[in-house]
Design a protein around this motif. Structure first.
Motif, PDB file in Angstrom:
ATOM      1  N   ASN A  50      26.084 -30.042  19.041  1.00  0.00           N
ATOM      2  CA  ASN A  50      25.929 -28.668  18.578  1.00  0.00           C
ATOM      3  C   ASN A  50      26.211 -27.651  19.685  1.00  0.00           C
ATOM      4  OD1 ASN A  50      25.098 -26.628  16.620  1.00  0.00           O
ATOM      5  ND2 ASN A  50      23.224 -26.444  17.805  1.00  0.00           N
ATOM      6  N   LEU A  51      25.946 -28.018  20.931  1.00  0.00           N
ATOM      7  CA  LEU A  51      26.277 -27.122  22.046  1.00  0.00           C
ATOM      8  C   LEU A  51      27.775 -26.848  22.066  1.00  0.00           C
ATOM      9  CD1 LEU A  51      24.059 -28.697  24.871  1.00  0.00           C
ATOM     10  CD2 LEU A  51      23.647 -26.539  23.655  1.00  0.00           C
ATOM     11  N   LEU A  52      28.554 -27.888  21.786  1.00  0.00           N
ATOM     12  CA  LEU A  52      30.013 -27.756  21.785  1.00  0.00           C
ATOM     13  C   LEU A  52      30.516 -27.049  20.537  1.00  0.00           C
ATOM     14  CD1 LEU A  52      32.796 -28.605  23.067  1.00  0.00           C
ATOM     15  CD2 LEU A  52      32.635 -30.669  21.648  1.00  0.00           C
ATOM     16  N   VAL A  53      30.023 -27.480  19.382  1.00  0.00           N
ATOM     17  CA  VAL A  53      30.554 -26.984  18.106  1.00  0.00           C
ATOM     18  C   VAL A  53      29.885 -25.681  17.685  1.00  0.00           C
ATOM     19  CG1 VAL A  53      30.877 -27.520  15.662  1.00  0.00           C
ATOM     20  CG2 VAL A  53      31.087 -29.336  17.387  1.00  0.00           C
ATOM     21  N   LEU A 260      28.599 -37.510  12.515  1.00  0.00           N
ATOM     22  CA  LEU A 260      27.987 -36.646  13.525  1.00  0.00           C
ATOM     23  C   LEU A 260      28.357 -35.186  13.296  1.00  0.00           C
ATOM     24  CD1 LEU A 260      28.499 -38.765  16.795  1.00  0.00           C
ATOM     25  CD2 LEU A 260      26.385 -38.464  15.499  1.00  0.00           C
ATOM     26  N   ILE A 261      29.633 -34.908  13.071  1.00  0.00           N
ATOM     27  CA  ILE A 261      30.063 -33.517  12.892  1.00  0.00           C
ATOM     28  C   ILE A 261      29.511 -32.968  11.576  1.00  0.00           C
ATOM     29  CG2 ILE A 261      32.261 -33.901  11.685  1.00  0.00           C
ATOM     30  CD1 ILE A 261      31.772 -31.492  14.606  1.00  0.00           C
ATOM     31  N   THR A 262      29.373 -33.829  10.562  1.00  0.00           N
ATOM     32  CA  THR A 262      28.809 -33.396   9.281  1.00  0.00           C
ATOM     33  C   THR A 262      27.341 -33.030   9.429  1.00  0.00           C
ATOM     34  OG1 THR A 262      30.335 -34.858   8.101  1.00  0.00           O
ATOM     35  CG2 THR A 262      28.468 -34.011   6.855  1.00  0.00           C
ATOM     36  N   MET A 263      26.619 -33.760  10.262  1.00  0.00           N
ATOM     37  CA  MET A 263      25.211 -33.444  10.514  1.00  0.00           C
ATOM     38  C   MET A 263      25.068 -32.050  11.102  1.00  0.00           C
ATOM     39  SD  MET A 263      23.827 -37.057  12.093  1.00  0.00           S
ATOM     40  CE  MET A 263      23.472 -38.473  11.046  1.00  0.00           C
ATOM     41  N   VAL A 264      25.973 -31.709  12.024  1.00  0.00           N
ATOM     42  CA  VAL A 264      25.934 -30.380  12.647  1.00  0.00           C
ATOM     43  C   VAL A 264      26.214 -29.296  11.617  1.00  0.00           C
ATOM     44  CG1 VAL A 264      27.018 -28.879  14.355  1.00  0.00           C
ATOM     45  CG2 VAL A 264      26.563 -31.260  14.925  1.00  0.00           C
ATOM     46  N   VAL A 265      27.257 -29.483  10.822  1.00  0.00           N
ATOM     47  CA  VAL A 265      27.644 -28.476   9.841  1.00  0.00           C
ATOM     48  C   VAL A 265      26.604 -28.361   8.731  1.00  0.00           C
ATOM     49  CG1 VAL A 265      29.407 -27.828   8.143  1.00  0.00           C
ATOM     50  CG2 VAL A 265      30.095 -28.813  10.337  1.00  0.00           C
ATOM     51  N   LEU A 266      26.109 -29.500   8.263  1.00  0.00           N
ATOM     52  CA  LEU A 266      25.136 -29.499   7.174  1.00  0.00           C
ATOM     53  C   LEU A 266      23.826 -28.834   7.592  1.00  0.00           C
ATOM     54  CD1 LEU A 266      24.348 -30.528   4.304  1.00  0.00           C
ATOM     55  CD2 LEU A 266      23.525 -32.610   5.412  1.00  0.00           C
ATOM     56  N   GLY A 267      23.349 -29.167   8.789  1.00  0.00           N
ATOM     57  CA  GLY A 267      22.075 -28.617   9.239  1.00  0.00           C
ATOM     58  C   GLY A 267      22.168 -27.144   9.585  1.00  0.00           C
ATOM     59  N   GLY A 268      23.310 -26.736  10.142  1.00  0.00           N
ATOM     60  CA  GLY A 268      23.501 -25.333  10.506  1.00  0.00           C
ATOM     61  C   GLY A 268      24.030 -25.203  11.925  1.00  0.00           C
ATOM     62  N   GLY A 270      24.932 -23.955  15.426  1.00  0.00           N
ATOM     63  CA  GLY A 270      24.271 -22.964  16.259  1.00  0.00           C
ATOM     64  C   GLY A 270      22.761 -22.957  16.111  1.00  0.00           C
ATOM     65  N   SER A 271      22.228 -23.860  15.301  1.00  0.00           N
ATOM     66  CA  SER A 271      20.775 -23.971  15.122  1.00  0.00           C
ATOM     67  C   SER A 271      20.333 -25.348  15.598  1.00  0.00           C
ATOM     68  CB  SER A 271      20.393 -23.783  13.648  1.00  0.00           C
ATOM     69  OG  SER A 271      19.037 -24.131  13.426  1.00  0.00           O
ATOM     70  N   THR A 272      19.618 -25.388  16.716  1.00  0.00           N
ATOM     71  CA  THR A 272      19.183 -26.673  17.267  1.00  0.00           C
ATOM     72  C   THR A 272      18.283 -27.413  16.286  1.00  0.00           C
ATOM     73  OG1 THR A 272      19.309 -25.786  19.517  1.00  0.00           O
ATOM     74  CG2 THR A 272      18.038 -27.795  19.205  1.00  0.00           C
ATOM     75  N   MET A 273      17.305 -26.713  15.714  1.00  0.00           N
ATOM     76  CA  MET A 273      16.424 -27.351  14.733  1.00  0.00           C
ATOM     77  C   MET A 273      17.191 -27.700  13.457  1.00  0.00           C
ATOM     78  SD  MET A 273      13.579 -27.608  16.248  1.00  0.00           S
ATOM     79  CE  MET A 273      13.929 -27.392  17.971  1.00  0.00           C
ATOM     80  N   GLY A 274      18.195 -26.899  13.143  1.00  0.00           N
ATOM     81  CA  GLY A 274      18.989 -27.147  11.944  1.00  0.00           C
ATOM     82  C   GLY A 274      19.757 -28.454  12.021  1.00  0.00           C
ATOM     83  N   VAL A 275      20.378 -28.728  13.171  1.00  0.00           N
ATOM     84  CA  VAL A 275      21.170 -29.957  13.276  1.00  0.00           C
ATOM     85  C   VAL A 275      20.264 -31.187  13.268  1.00  0.00           C
ATOM     86  CG1 VAL A 275      23.052 -28.772  14.459  1.00  0.00           C
ATOM     87  CG2 VAL A 275      21.281 -29.900  15.824  1.00  0.00           C
ATOM     88  N   ILE A 276      19.032 -31.040  13.757  1.00  0.00           N
ATOM     89  CA  ILE A 276      18.074 -32.152  13.661  1.00  0.00           C
ATOM     90  C   ILE A 276      17.766 -32.426  12.191  1.00  0.00           C
ATOM     91  CG2 ILE A 276      15.701 -32.885  14.172  1.00  0.00           C
ATOM     92  CD1 ILE A 276      15.915 -31.292  16.785  1.00  0.00           C
ATOM     93  N   LEU A 277      17.569 -31.358  11.420  1.00  0.00           N
ATOM     94  CA  LEU A 277      17.348 -31.512   9.982  1.00  0.00           C
ATOM     95  C   LEU A 277      18.556 -32.164   9.323  1.00  0.00           C
ATOM     96  CD1 LEU A 277      15.688 -30.983   7.422  1.00  0.00           C
ATOM     97  CD2 LEU A 277      16.709 -28.688   7.326  1.00  0.00           C
ATOM     98  N   GLY A 278      19.760 -31.766   9.743  1.00  0.00           N
ATOM     99  CA  GLY A 278      20.975 -32.369   9.201  1.00  0.00           C
ATOM    100  C   GLY A 278      21.040 -33.858   9.488  1.00  0.00           C
ATOM    101  N   ALA A 279      20.632 -34.252  10.700  1.00  0.00           N
ATOM    102  CA  ALA A 279      20.626 -35.673  11.062  1.00  0.00           C
ATOM    103  C   ALA A 279      19.632 -36.447  10.195  1.00  0.00           C
ATOM    104  CB  ALA A 279      20.284 -35.831  12.540  1.00  0.00           C
ATOM    105  N   VAL A 280      18.463 -35.869   9.977  1.00  0.00           N
ATOM    106  CA  VAL A 280      17.432 -36.528   9.165  1.00  0.00           C
ATOM    107  C   VAL A 280      17.921 -36.696   7.723  1.00  0.00           C
ATOM    108  CG1 VAL A 280      15.124 -36.266   8.183  1.00  0.00           C
ATOM    109  CG2 VAL A 280      15.511 -35.753  10.603  1.00  0.00           C
ATOM    110  N   VAL A 281      18.500 -35.638   7.171  1.00  0.00           N
ATOM    111  CA  VAL A 281      18.957 -35.680   5.775  1.00  0.00           C
ATOM    112  C   VAL A 281      20.052 -36.729   5.597  1.00  0.00           C
ATOM    113  CG1 VAL A 281      20.194 -34.381   4.000  1.00  0.00           C
ATOM    114  CG2 VAL A 281      18.311 -33.309   5.239  1.00  0.00           C
ATOM    115  N   LEU A 282      21.030 -36.752   6.503  1.00  0.00           N
ATOM    116  CA  LEU A 282      22.137 -37.685   6.350  1.00  0.00           C
ATOM    117  C   LEU A 282      21.730 -39.141   6.610  1.00  0.00           C
ATOM    118  CD1 LEU A 282      25.447 -36.066   7.625  1.00  0.00           C
ATOM    119  CD2 LEU A 282      24.565 -36.323   5.330  1.00  0.00           C
ATOM    120  N   LYS A 283      20.676 -39.352   7.402  1.00  0.00           N
ATOM    121  CA  LYS A 283      20.183 -40.714   7.586  1.00  0.00           C
ATOM    122  C   LYS A 283      19.325 -41.165   6.408  1.00  0.00           C
ATOM    123  CE  LYS A 283      20.309 -43.259  10.552  1.00  0.00           C
ATOM    124  NZ  LYS A 283      21.212 -44.436  10.771  1.00  0.00           N
TER     125      LYS A 283
END
Length: 335
Positions: A50-53, A260-268, A270-283
């Motif tokens: 997420n830092l990169l994207v 991995l990239i889908t987790m970033v986009v799905l969670g949000g 630029g949102s650190t907590m968002g990408v964690i949520l994206g990782a949880v949802v996709l797993k």
């Protein structure tokens, strides 16, 4: 303004810590702990991505390659050459960072589809090397990886441990360790975001031309964040290898990069907590949809498609905006 941002970051970190350390109360068997540990490791990976994207606005479709390099380097050095796990993880991260810097300098000059294709090619090259160098990596059959050795303390899913008077089995100990690693990963990312480097990255994301006009060395900052995100992936890949005890070229596959990239986009982005949520949802989604058998993939894609159509900013930012609007409307009604 700065203090408010810092308070918000601290609040997010504390909230995450409470969730992570309260979660074991709801985990009832080794499978649950295994899944939760994988979530924590993958979430830490996407925090780095997420830092990169999300903050620098650069794309990477081959990030699983760095994850795989970290996994295989640690597995090979500990399994074949008798290294301790911590030196193997750290040296692997340094080497992956150097590789990322070497390949990142030229490809990050590209933009749009060209950048996507270049990062995709890097991932493919790494995956092909891992798959073909059977003498070193075991090839398509994979290779076993020793348990994680932390300064002489062996962490294994099959062990038993005593911590502050509590008796833990290996799965519980691994989960708590992974949760701590995730917290450290988030803490580092938040501090980087709030630093001058983070402000430079956001300026690059907004407009590279404007950033250069005000004196930001855009090429250097893009290379730096590419290296940092690759180091995140390498370290988490190494931990994942030691946790699983066995790895195959799938850890560096294109499919995993897309996840991995889908987790970033799905969670949000630029949102650190968002990408964690994206990782949880996709797993979790594949587990939830397992009962649908042959329709699992179709429903998985449909859910993602509908989410991105109706929540284009990502899950967490959309939820936060909805809550904020509702609170403002309620405050206006009371006034």
């Amino acid at each position: 303004m700065v203090n408010r941002f810092m308070q918000s970051r601290l609040r997010d970190l504390v909230f995450l810590a409470i969730i992570l350390f309260a979660l074991p109360a709801f985990l009832s068997n080794p499978f649950h702990y295994d899944l939760a540990t994988q979530m924590a490791i993958i979430a830490a990976t996407v925090v780095g991505l997420n830092l990169l994207v999300g903050f620098a606005g650069q794309i990477s479709l081959g990030h699983a390659g760095f994850f795989g390099l970290g996994a295989y380097f640690s597995g090979i050095m500990t399994g074949s050459y008798g290294w301790s796990s911590i030196p193997a993880l750290l040296v692997g991260a340094v080497l992956v960072g150097i590789i990322a810097w070497i390949v990142g300098r030229p490809i990050l000059r590209l933009k749009g589809h060209y950048l996507s294709m270049a990062t995709l090619a890097v991932g493919f090259i790494i995956a092909i090397i891992i798959n073909n160098e059977t003498w070193l990596t075991g090839g398509p059959d994979g290779m076993p990886v020793p348990s994680l050795d932390i300064f002489g303390w062996e962490l294994s899913p099959f062990g038993s441990y005593s911590l502050f008077g509590m008796e833990l089995d290996g799965n519980q100990a691994w989960y708590l360790f992974a949760a701590l690693v995730l917290l450290v990963a988030v803490w580092f990312a938040q501090n980087l975001i709030d630093s001058p480097i983070g402000r430079a990255l956001r300026s690059v994301h907004g407009s590279e031309v404007a950033a250069r006009v005000v004196g930001v060395n855009t090429a250097s900052y893009k290379s730096l964040v590419f290296v940092i995100s690759a180091i995140y992936a390498s370290l988490m890949g190494g931990l994942y290898a030691h946790f699983q005890g066995f790895i195959t070229p799938a850890v560096a596959a294109f499919d995993f990069s897309i996840v991995l990239i889908t987790m970033v986009v799905l969670g949000g982005m630029g949102s650190t907590m968002g990408v964690i949520l994206g990782a949880v949802v996709l797993k979790l989604l594949p587990q939830v949809l397992a009962d649908f058998q042959e329709l699992e993939t179709v429903m998985f894609g449909l859910i993602l498609m509908l989410t991105m159509i109706f929540m284009p900013k990502g899950l967490l930012p959309t939820i936060q905006m909805a809550v904020s609007k509702r609170m403002k409307k309620k405050a206006g009604g009371q006034a």
